[in-house]
Design an enzyme around this catalytic site. Structure first.
Site, PDB file in Angstrom:
ATOM      1  N   LYS A  13      -3.973  18.796   5.334  1.00 51.07           N
ATOM      2  CA  LYS A  13      -5.028  19.608   6.135  1.00 51.07           C
ATOM      3  C   LYS A  13      -5.770  18.482   6.883  1.00 51.07           C
ATOM      4  O   LYS A  13      -5.974  18.875   8.425  1.00 51.07           O
ATOM      5  CB  LYS A  13      -5.790  19.266   4.842  1.00 51.07           C
ATOM      6  CG  LYS A  13      -5.500  20.235   3.948  1.00 51.07           C
ATOM      7  CD  LYS A  13      -7.191  19.793   2.905  1.00 51.07           C
ATOM      8  CE  LYS A  13      -7.644  18.871   2.023  1.00 51.07           C
ATOM      9  NZ  LYS A  13      -6.402  18.400   1.018  1.00 51.07           N
ATOM     10  N   ARG A  88     -15.676  20.984  -2.550  1.00 53.57           N
ATOM     11  CA  ARG A  88     -14.031  20.195  -3.137  1.00 53.57           C
ATOM     12  C   ARG A  88     -14.614  20.942  -4.652  1.00 53.57           C
ATOM     13  O   ARG A  88     -13.566  21.069  -5.273  1.00 53.57           O
ATOM     14  CB  ARG A  88     -14.622  18.998  -3.170  1.00 53.57           C
ATOM     15  CG  ARG A  88     -12.731  17.857  -3.984  1.00 53.57           C
ATOM     16  CD  ARG A  88     -12.071  18.181  -3.046  1.00 53.57           C
ATOM     17  NE  ARG A  88     -11.174  16.994  -3.353  1.00 53.57           N
ATOM     18  CZ  ARG A  88     -10.702  16.679  -2.005  1.00 53.57           C
ATOM     19  NH1 ARG A  88     -11.299  16.409  -0.465  1.00 53.57           N
ATOM     20  NH2 ARG A  88      -9.500  15.115  -1.977  1.00 53.57           N
ATOM     21  N   ARG A 127       3.441   8.749   3.091  1.00 55.54           N
ATOM     22  CA  ARG A 127       2.500   8.649   4.211  1.00 55.54           C
ATOM     23  C   ARG A 127       2.598   7.260   5.138  1.00 55.54           C
ATOM     24  O   ARG A 127       1.896   6.053   3.781  1.00 55.54           O
ATOM     25  CB  ARG A 127       0.651   9.255   3.795  1.00 55.54           C
ATOM     26  CG  ARG A 127      -0.171   9.282   4.996  1.00 55.54           C
ATOM     27  CD  ARG A 127      -1.382  10.259   4.528  1.00 55.54           C
ATOM     28  NE  ARG A 127      -1.366  10.215   2.949  1.00 55.54           N
ATOM     29  CZ  ARG A 127      -2.407  11.264   2.550  1.00 55.54           C
ATOM     30  NH1 ARG A 127      -2.765  11.925   3.583  1.00 55.54           N
ATOM     31  NH2 ARG A 127      -2.766  10.921   1.024  1.00 55.54           N
ATOM     32  N   ARG A 162      -3.219   4.408   1.362  1.00 57.64           N
ATOM     33  CA  ARG A 162      -3.928   4.493   1.263  1.00 57.64           C
ATOM     34  C   ARG A 162      -3.159   3.660  -0.656  1.00 57.64           C
ATOM     35  O   ARG A 162      -2.993   4.032  -0.881  1.00 57.64           O
ATOM     36  CB  ARG A 162      -4.448   5.383   1.359  1.00 57.64           C
ATOM     37  CG  ARG A 162      -4.994   6.082   2.421  1.00 57.64           C
ATOM     38  CD  ARG A 162      -5.239   7.679   2.651  1.00 57.64           C
ATOM     39  NE  ARG A 162      -5.487   8.162   1.721  1.00 57.64           N
ATOM     40  CZ  ARG A 162      -6.101   9.888   1.512  1.00 57.64           C
ATOM     41  NH1 ARG A 162      -5.509   9.907   2.282  1.00 57.64           N
ATOM     42  NH2 ARG A 162      -6.012  10.226  -0.083  1.00 57.64           N
ATOM     43  N   ARG A 173      -4.218  13.621  -9.042  1.00 56.06           N
ATOM     44  CA  ARG A 173      -5.381  14.800  -7.843  1.00 56.06           C
ATOM     45  C   ARG A 173      -4.806  15.835  -7.920  1.00 56.06           C
ATOM     46  O   ARG A 173      -5.767  17.057  -7.434  1.00 56.06           O
ATOM     47  CB  ARG A 173      -4.593  14.235  -6.686  1.00 56.06           C
ATOM     48  CG  ARG A 173      -5.326  12.248  -7.132  1.00 56.06           C
ATOM     49  CD  ARG A 173      -5.075  11.761  -4.854  1.00 56.06           C
ATOM     50  NE  ARG A 173      -5.076  11.806  -3.628  1.00 56.06           N
ATOM     51  CZ  ARG A 173      -4.142  11.793  -2.438  1.00 56.06           C
ATOM     52  NH1 ARG A 173      -3.579  10.526  -3.041  1.00 56.06           N
ATOM     53  NH2 ARG A 173      -4.460  12.183  -2.264  1.00 56.06           N
TER      54      ARG A 173
HETATM   55  P1  AP5 Z   1      -2.031  15.119   5.486  1.00 55.64           P
HETATM   56  O1  AP5 Z   1      -2.430  15.792   6.556  1.00 55.64           O
HETATM   57  O2  AP5 Z   1      -2.028  13.654   5.739  1.00 55.64           O
HETATM   58  O3  AP5 Z   1      -2.707  15.369   3.831  1.00 55.64           O
HETATM   59  P2  AP5 Z   1      -3.910  15.875   3.489  1.00 55.64           P
HETATM   60  O4  AP5 Z   1      -3.855  16.945   2.860  1.00 55.64           O
HETATM   61  O5  AP5 Z   1      -5.181  15.357   4.730  1.00 55.64           O
HETATM   62  O6  AP5 Z   1      -4.238  15.275   2.721  1.00 55.64           O
HETATM   63  P3  AP5 Z   1      -5.040  14.196   1.595  1.00 55.64           P
HETATM   64  O7  AP5 Z   1      -4.224  13.108   0.557  1.00 55.64           O
HETATM   65  O8  AP5 Z   1      -5.588  13.303   2.188  1.00 55.64           O
HETATM   66  O9  AP5 Z   1      -6.373  15.034   0.807  1.00 55.64           O
HETATM   67  P4  AP5 Z   1      -6.938  14.298  -0.149  1.00 55.64           P
HETATM   68  O10 AP5 Z   1      -7.596  16.019  -0.344  1.00 55.64           O
HETATM   69  O11 AP5 Z   1      -6.024  14.405  -1.596  1.00 55.64           O
HETATM   70  O12 AP5 Z   1      -7.418  13.515  -0.113  1.00 55.64           O
HETATM   71  P5  AP5 Z   1      -9.124  13.303   0.707  1.00 55.64           P
HETATM   72  O13 AP5 Z   1      -8.612  11.645   1.926  1.00 55.64           O
HETATM   73  O14 AP5 Z   1      -9.730  14.022   1.113  1.00 55.64           O
HETATM   74  O15 AP5 Z   1      -0.295  14.754   5.747  1.00 55.64           O
HETATM   75  C1  AP5 Z   1      -0.119  13.758   4.362  1.00 55.64           C
HETATM   76  C2  AP5 Z   1       1.073  13.234   4.532  1.00 55.64           C
HETATM   77  O16 AP5 Z   1       2.298  14.268   5.133  1.00 55.64           O
HETATM   78  C3  AP5 Z   1       1.441  12.712   5.938  1.00 55.64           C
HETATM   79  O17 AP5 Z   1       1.845  11.612   6.013  1.00 55.64           O
HETATM   80  C4  AP5 Z   1       1.521  13.131   6.762  1.00 55.64           C
HETATM   81  O18 AP5 Z   1       2.526  12.906   8.330  1.00 55.64           O
HETATM   82  C5  AP5 Z   1       2.492  14.242   6.692  1.00 55.64           C
HETATM   83  N1  AP5 Z   1       3.258  15.644   6.803  1.00 55.64           N
HETATM   84  C6  AP5 Z   1       1.457  16.486   7.369  1.00 55.64           C
HETATM   85  N2  AP5 Z   1       2.070  17.897   7.591  1.00 55.64           N
HETATM   86  C7  AP5 Z   1       3.048  17.883   7.100  1.00 55.64           C
HETATM   87  C8  AP5 Z   1       4.594  18.833   7.203  1.00 55.64           C
HETATM   88  N3  AP5 Z   1       4.194  19.925   8.137  1.00 55.64           N
HETATM   89  N4  AP5 Z   1       6.117  18.462   7.542  1.00 55.64           N
HETATM   90  C9  AP5 Z   1       6.284  17.017   7.461  1.00 55.64           C
HETATM   91  N5  AP5 Z   1       5.815  16.145   6.957  1.00 55.64           N
HETATM   92  C10 AP5 Z   1       4.035  15.865   6.814  1.00 55.64           C
HETATM   93  O19 AP5 Z   1     -10.243  12.771  -1.131  1.00 55.64           O
HETATM   94  C11 AP5 Z   1      -9.257  11.313  -1.252  1.00 55.64           C
HETATM   95  C12 AP5 Z   1     -10.319  10.701  -2.296  1.00 55.64           C
HETATM   96  O20 AP5 Z   1     -11.357  11.051  -1.426  1.00 55.64           O
HETATM   97  C13 AP5 Z   1     -10.218  12.322  -2.984  1.00 55.64           C
HETATM   98  O21 AP5 Z   1      -8.800  12.160  -4.579  1.00 55.64           O
HETATM   99  C14 AP5 Z   1     -11.472  12.018  -4.453  1.00 55.64           C
HETATM  100  O22 AP5 Z   1     -12.186  10.915  -5.135  1.00 55.64           O
HETATM  101  C15 AP5 Z   1     -12.604  11.777  -2.864  1.00 55.64           C
HETATM  102  N6  AP5 Z   1     -13.435  12.898  -2.346  1.00 55.64           N
HETATM  103  C16 AP5 Z   1     -12.880  13.285  -1.119  1.00 55.64           C
HETATM  104  N7  AP5 Z   1     -13.839  14.169  -0.729  1.00 55.64           N
HETATM  105  C17 AP5 Z   1     -14.369  14.489  -1.193  1.00 55.64           C
HETATM  106  C18 AP5 Z   1     -15.234  16.077  -2.014  1.00 55.64           C
HETATM  107  N8  AP5 Z   1     -15.675  16.101  -1.107  1.00 55.64           N
HETATM  108  N9  AP5 Z   1     -15.506  15.638  -3.890  1.00 55.64           N
HETATM  109  C19 AP5 Z   1     -15.697  14.664  -4.321  1.00 55.64           C
HETATM  110  N10 AP5 Z   1     -14.297  13.849  -4.132  1.00 55.64           N
HETATM  111  C20 AP5 Z   1     -13.867  13.436  -3.208  1.00 55.64           C
END
Ligand code: AP5
Length: 216
Positions: A13, A88, A127, A162, A173
């Site tokens: 994402k 979410r 990552r 992270r 997760r």
């Molecule tokens: P990346 O693009 O970083 O993936 P992502 O989908 O953004 O993953 P996240 O881990 O950030 O999502 P998440 O939803 O768990 O975490 P968030 O920060 O929202 O890609 C991942 C890796 O793969 C990178 O190294 C990239 O380079 C590589 N990659 C990407 N595409 C690729 C491809 N095609 N080929 C090869 N490599 C590739 O949330 C974190 C925490 O915050 C949650 O657990 C929760 O506790 C809290 N939180 C956040 N939002 C909320 C909410 N709305 N409500 C409640 N809690 C929340």
């Protein structure tokens, strides 16, 4: 156009949001990034959020909704919006619709980046994030020496891992995603707003080409 990006942890994402922002100038709002900033600044919201994030649990809705309300009130939404990591759960999706309605806006499309769990786990553990500009990078396929020397390809900044990017937290997760966030696929499907993109290709730009195709 206002877009919600759906998909499990590490589905891609944030990476696709970087491409969308660069190509279309849309505003990217990542609740994960906002929370990590709040944790780093030790704000009231950040202090409340930290333990939930470390465990891979959702941060309570009232914390997230407060952050998003403030973000909407202080942002220029006129170039369109990419929401990454929000909503979410169904309660957040309903609250989002209400917040946007007050601003005379709505969600136009929800795009599910569909990436299998085995790929997700591998990507998350590899990552690295830039401390300076927030760029999302990866050490996947690098040897230990190259991974240790890895700096941000965009600004040369220091890359870090992270706190929640470890195998134990990732599994939780994924479970939380399946239980609480995956029902949003149905929520947006019923509104005829859902599109699906295969997130498994290992070249991120290839995923982006497919994503652009569903936007057109
Ligand atoms: P990346 O693009 O970083 O993936 P992502 O989908 O953004 O993953 P996240 O881990 O950030 O999502 P998440 O939803 O768990 O975490 P968030 O920060 O929202 O890609 C991942 C890796 O793969 C990178 O190294 C990239 O380079 C590589 N990659 C990407 N595409 C690729 C491809 N095609 N080929 C090869 N490599 C590739 O949330 C974190 C925490 O915050 C949650 O657990 C929760 O506790 C809290 N939180 C956040 N939002 C909320 C909410 N709305 N409500 C409640 N809690 C929340």
């Amino acid at each position: 156009m206002n877009i919600v990006l759906l998909g499990g942890p590490g589905a891609g994402k944030g990476t696709q949001s970087e491409f969308l922002t660069a190509e279309f100038g849309m505003l990217h709002i990542s609740t994960g990034d906002l929370l990590r900033e709040a944790v780093a600044n030790q704000t009231e919201a950040g202090v409340k959020a930290k333990s939930f994030m470390d465990a891979g649990e959702l941060v309570p809705d009232e914390v997230i909704l407060g952050i998003m309300q403030e973000k909407f009130e202080t942002s220029d939404l006129s170039n369109g919006l990419i929401l990454d990591g929000f909503p979410r759960n169904t309660e957040q999706a309903i609250a989002l619709d209400k917040m946007l309605d007050c601003l005379g806006a709505q969600i136009d499309k929800a795009i599910l980046i569909d990436t299998p769990n085995d790929i997700i786990i591998q990507r998350i553990c590899s990552r690295r994030m830039c401390k300076s500009c927030g760029h999302i990078g990866s050490v996947l396929g690098m040897n230990a020496e190259d991974a240790a020397a890895y700096v941000c390809p965009d600004c040369g900044g220091e890359m870090y891992q992270r706190d929640d990017d470890n195998e134990a937290t990732v599994q939780n997760r994924i479970d939380v995603y399946m239980e609480k966030t995956a029902p949003l696929i149905d929520y947006y499907s019923k509104q005829n707003k859902l599109a699906k993109v295969d997130g498994s290709p290992s070249v991120p730009k290839e995923v982006f080409e497919n994503l652009k195709a569903v936007l057109e």
